[in-house]
Scaffold this active site. Structure first.
Site, PDB file in Angstrom:
ATOM      1  N   ASP A  37      29.063  44.358  27.853  1.00  0.00           N
ATOM      2  CA  ASP A  37      29.836  45.613  27.845  1.00  0.00           C
ATOM      3  C   ASP A  37      31.337  45.352  27.741  1.00  0.00           C
ATOM      4  O   ASP A  37      32.136  46.123  28.243  1.00  0.00           O
ATOM      5  CB  ASP A  37      29.539  46.377  29.147  1.00  0.00           C
ATOM      6  CG  ASP A  37      29.910  45.576  30.393  1.00  0.00           C
ATOM      7  OD1 ASP A  37      30.030  44.337  30.285  1.00  0.00           O
ATOM      8  OD2 ASP A  37      30.097  46.177  31.458  1.00  0.00           O
ATOM      9  N   TYR A 156      35.453  46.371  41.592  1.00  0.00           N
ATOM     10  CA  TYR A 156      36.496  45.365  41.445  1.00  0.00           C
ATOM     11  C   TYR A 156      37.746  45.761  42.242  1.00  0.00           C
ATOM     12  O   TYR A 156      38.224  46.886  42.112  1.00  0.00           O
ATOM     13  CB  TYR A 156      36.898  45.220  39.974  1.00  0.00           C
ATOM     14  CG  TYR A 156      35.809  44.739  39.047  1.00  0.00           C
ATOM     15  CD1 TYR A 156      34.712  44.038  39.518  1.00  0.00           C
ATOM     16  CD2 TYR A 156      35.897  44.980  37.687  1.00  0.00           C
ATOM     17  CE1 TYR A 156      33.729  43.586  38.657  1.00  0.00           C
ATOM     18  CE2 TYR A 156      34.908  44.529  36.815  1.00  0.00           C
ATOM     19  CZ  TYR A 156      33.828  43.838  37.313  1.00  0.00           C
ATOM     20  OH  TYR A 156      32.866  43.393  36.453  1.00  0.00           O
ATOM     21  N   LYS A 188      27.931  44.958  42.267  1.00  0.00           N
ATOM     22  CA  LYS A 188      28.345  43.751  41.543  1.00  0.00           C
ATOM     23  C   LYS A 188      29.849  43.606  41.706  1.00  0.00           C
ATOM     24  O   LYS A 188      30.604  44.555  41.478  1.00  0.00           O
ATOM     25  CB  LYS A 188      28.004  43.876  40.060  1.00  0.00           C
ATOM     26  CG  LYS A 188      28.148  42.554  39.326  1.00  0.00           C
ATOM     27  CD  LYS A 188      28.471  42.737  37.893  1.00  0.00           C
ATOM     28  CE  LYS A 188      29.946  42.998  37.740  1.00  0.00           C
ATOM     29  NZ  LYS A 188      30.397  43.049  36.339  1.00  0.00           N
TER      30      LYS A 188
HETATM   31  O1  LIG Z   1      29.391  42.525  34.446  1.00  0.00           O
HETATM   32  C1  LIG Z   1      30.311  41.996  33.868  1.00  0.00           C
HETATM   33  C2  LIG Z   1      31.196  42.782  32.996  1.00  0.00           C
HETATM   34  O2  LIG Z   1      30.869  44.134  33.074  1.00  0.00           O
HETATM   35  C3  LIG Z   1      30.548  40.562  34.078  1.00  0.00           C
HETATM   36  O3  LIG Z   1      31.318  40.012  33.080  1.00  0.00           O
HETATM   37  P1  LIG Z   1      31.984  38.575  33.267  1.00  0.00           P
HETATM   38  O4  LIG Z   1      30.910  37.667  33.792  1.00  0.00           O
HETATM   39  O5  LIG Z   1      32.458  38.179  31.914  1.00  0.00           O
HETATM   40  O6  LIG Z   1      33.084  38.727  34.252  1.00  0.00           O
END
Ligand SMILES: O=C(CO)COP(=O)(O)O
Length: 275
Positions: A37, A156, A188
């Site tokens: 994504d 994040y 996540k």
């Molecule tokens: O879930 C992800 C991006 O939406 C993880 O990507 P990366 O492992 O490149 O950080």
């Protein structure tokens, strides 16, 4: 026999959510998924421009699921027989233009129509936009749950208000916990650099936690070491983007990560699967 034992849950959406989570997390409750994504958030890298080919190379490695935006799903899935669970990404930031604001670009109805097993949404914690992000996540989660759709939050701590605490364990704990507080099924978030620090995240979040792969690692074994640390900390797996789709051989990278996440293979052994 009591009449209630005939169909105890009726048509509750809780069952749909449960079945979808079972498909994602499998028998061992772990997940090694791939995120594709990143064209909107980070730019159209060559491997993303060539998404069909990249996708097919990744699928050979048998990931547990993969994440794309709604307009790409059909392009990848219509004319092949892939059965890997699909996760639809319903929001996105963009590092160049709106790094701390996730635009809403998909919803639970898209996910249902496309046969997805989860809806993924992102938030930027600690930003000027945190209020809007929390409202969006909470409302999206409520609507998704009505339809039996699990929600994965890409939580994040990317906000500017953190100052030099951005990316600290404290900030990751906060972002991940905020996602859980808003009802997310799987969180996540960023890896914090060690098993001990990631354990602080896992311990503070009452939902399964997976780590993002993050920026391309200096060496492939570093990604495997990160996965091992996440599992040691009590995480349930990884959702990797760049470290898989930019890998020399994406299928081998998926297999090596699967070995660490699902089979507890140590990185020094799992790395041999890349040969
Ligand atoms: O879930 C992800 C991006 O939406 C993880 O990507 P990366 O492992 O490149 O950080």
């Amino acid at each position: 026999m009591s009449v209630y034992s005939l169909n105890p849950v009726g048509t509750t959406p809780a069952l749909g959510r449960q079945l979808r989570l079972r498909r994602l997390l499998g028998a061992d409750g772990r997940m090694m998924s791939v995120a594709l994504d990143q064209a909107v958030p980070r730019g159209v890298a060559p491997r993303l421009a060539d998404i069909k080919n990249t996708f097919n190379r990744i699928i050979e490695g048998e990931p547990d699921a993969f994440t794309v935006f709604k307009g790409i799903a059909g392009h990848l899935l219509w004319d092949n027989d892939v059965t890997v669970p699909l996760i639809i990404k319903g929001s996105t930031f963009c590092v160049d233009f709106h790094p701390t604001y996730d635009a809403t670009v998909g919803n639970v109805h898209d996910a249902i129509r496309l046969g997805a097993d989860a809806l993924a949404i992102g938030i930027s914690a600690g930003s000027e936009n945190q209020v809007a992000m929390l409202e969006m996540m909470s409302a999206t989660t409520e609507e998704a749950h009505k339809w039996g759709m699990p929600v994965i939050c890409h939580a994040y701590p990317s906000g500017e208000l953190w100052g030099d605490r951005k990316g600290s364990t404290e900030s990751v704990v906060y972002a991940a916990r905020a996602a859980a507080e808003c009802g997310t099924d799987i969180v996540k978030t960023w890896y914090t650099g060690s098993a001990a620090e990631f354990k602080q995240v896992v311990d503070a979040v009452p939902t399964p936690v997976v780590a993002a792969g993050g920026a391309p690692a200096p060496k492939p074994i570093n990604v495997l070491e990160q996965a091992a640390a996440v599992m040691e900390a009590g995480g349930v797996g990884m959702t990797c983007g760049r470290n898989i789709w930019q890998a020399e051989d994406p299928a081998k990278m998926v297999r090596a990560l699967r070995a660490v996440v699902h089979d507890g293979v140590v990185p020094s052994e799992a790395v041999k699967l890349l040969d």
